[in-house]
Design a protein around this motif. Structure first.
Motif, PDB file in Angstrom:
ATOM      1  N   LYS A   8      34.033  35.111  47.566  1.00 19.98           N
ATOM      2  CA  LYS A   8      34.682  35.305  46.274  1.00 19.98           C
ATOM      3  C   LYS A   8      34.028  36.528  45.655  1.00 19.98           C
ATOM      4  O   LYS A   8      32.844  36.803  45.896  1.00 19.98           O
ATOM      5  N   TYR A  23      44.140  35.872  46.253  1.00 21.01           N
ATOM      6  CA  TYR A  23      43.645  35.113  45.113  1.00 21.01           C
ATOM      7  C   TYR A  23      43.519  33.647  45.485  1.00 21.01           C
ATOM      8  O   TYR A  23      44.216  33.151  46.363  1.00 21.01           O
ATOM      9  N   ASP A  24      42.636  32.963  44.800  1.00 20.12           N
ATOM     10  CA  ASP A  24      42.427  31.539  45.015  1.00 20.12           C
ATOM     11  C   ASP A  24      43.595  30.781  44.389  1.00 20.12           C
ATOM     12  O   ASP A  24      43.750  30.763  43.173  1.00 20.12           O
ATOM     13  N   ASP A  76      35.739  34.551  40.348  1.00 19.95           N
ATOM     14  CA  ASP A  76      35.956  33.358  41.177  1.00 19.95           C
ATOM     15  C   ASP A  76      37.388  33.250  41.682  1.00 19.95           C
ATOM     16  O   ASP A  76      37.656  32.555  42.646  1.00 19.95           O
ATOM     17  N   TYR A  77      38.324  33.919  41.042  1.00 22.28           N
ATOM     18  CA  TYR A  77      39.730  33.850  41.450  1.00 22.28           C
ATOM     19  C   TYR A  77      40.064  34.776  42.614  1.00 22.28           C
ATOM     20  O   TYR A  77      41.102  34.650  43.225  1.00 22.28           O
ATOM     21  N   ILE A  79      39.562  36.506  46.274  1.00 24.47           N
ATOM     22  CA  ILE A  79      39.015  36.312  47.626  1.00 24.47           C
ATOM     23  C   ILE A  79      38.871  37.691  48.271  1.00 24.47           C
ATOM     24  O   ILE A  79      39.822  38.481  48.285  1.00 24.47           O
TER      25      ILE A  79
END
Length: 84
Positions: A8, A23-24, A76-77, A79
């Motif tokens: 991330k 994106y997550d 965190d969103y 990848i």
């Protein structure tokens, strides 16, 4: 064949080159500003600075070397993979 080393953005090491993969999808509340600022899949970037105590990170990206600050929660969103 070597497996991709996925991370991330928030945990990506400083001063290494990386590429955004996507994106997550678990976070459907991803801020639109991430896309609006140009952090799109296939964008190459590097983290220039990480503030202490999980503060904002300063990211340089794209051919124009644009620079932005992102909070850890926003990172965190995203990848990413490390480039050699």
């Amino acid at each position: 064949m070597k497996e991709k080393d996925l991370h991330k953005l928030s945990g990506f090491p400083k001063n290494k080159m990386g590429k955004i993969l996507g994106y997550d999808n678990d976070h459907l509340k991803m801020p639109n500003k991430i896309i609006e600022m140009g952090l799109l899949p296939e964008t190459v970037f590097r983290i220039l600075y990480q503030a202490p105590f999980n503060g904002p990170m300063y990211v340089e990206f794209g051919e124009e070397k644009s620079r932005i600050a992102l909070r850890e929660e926003e990172g965190d969103y995203i990848i990413v993979e490390e480039l050699n």
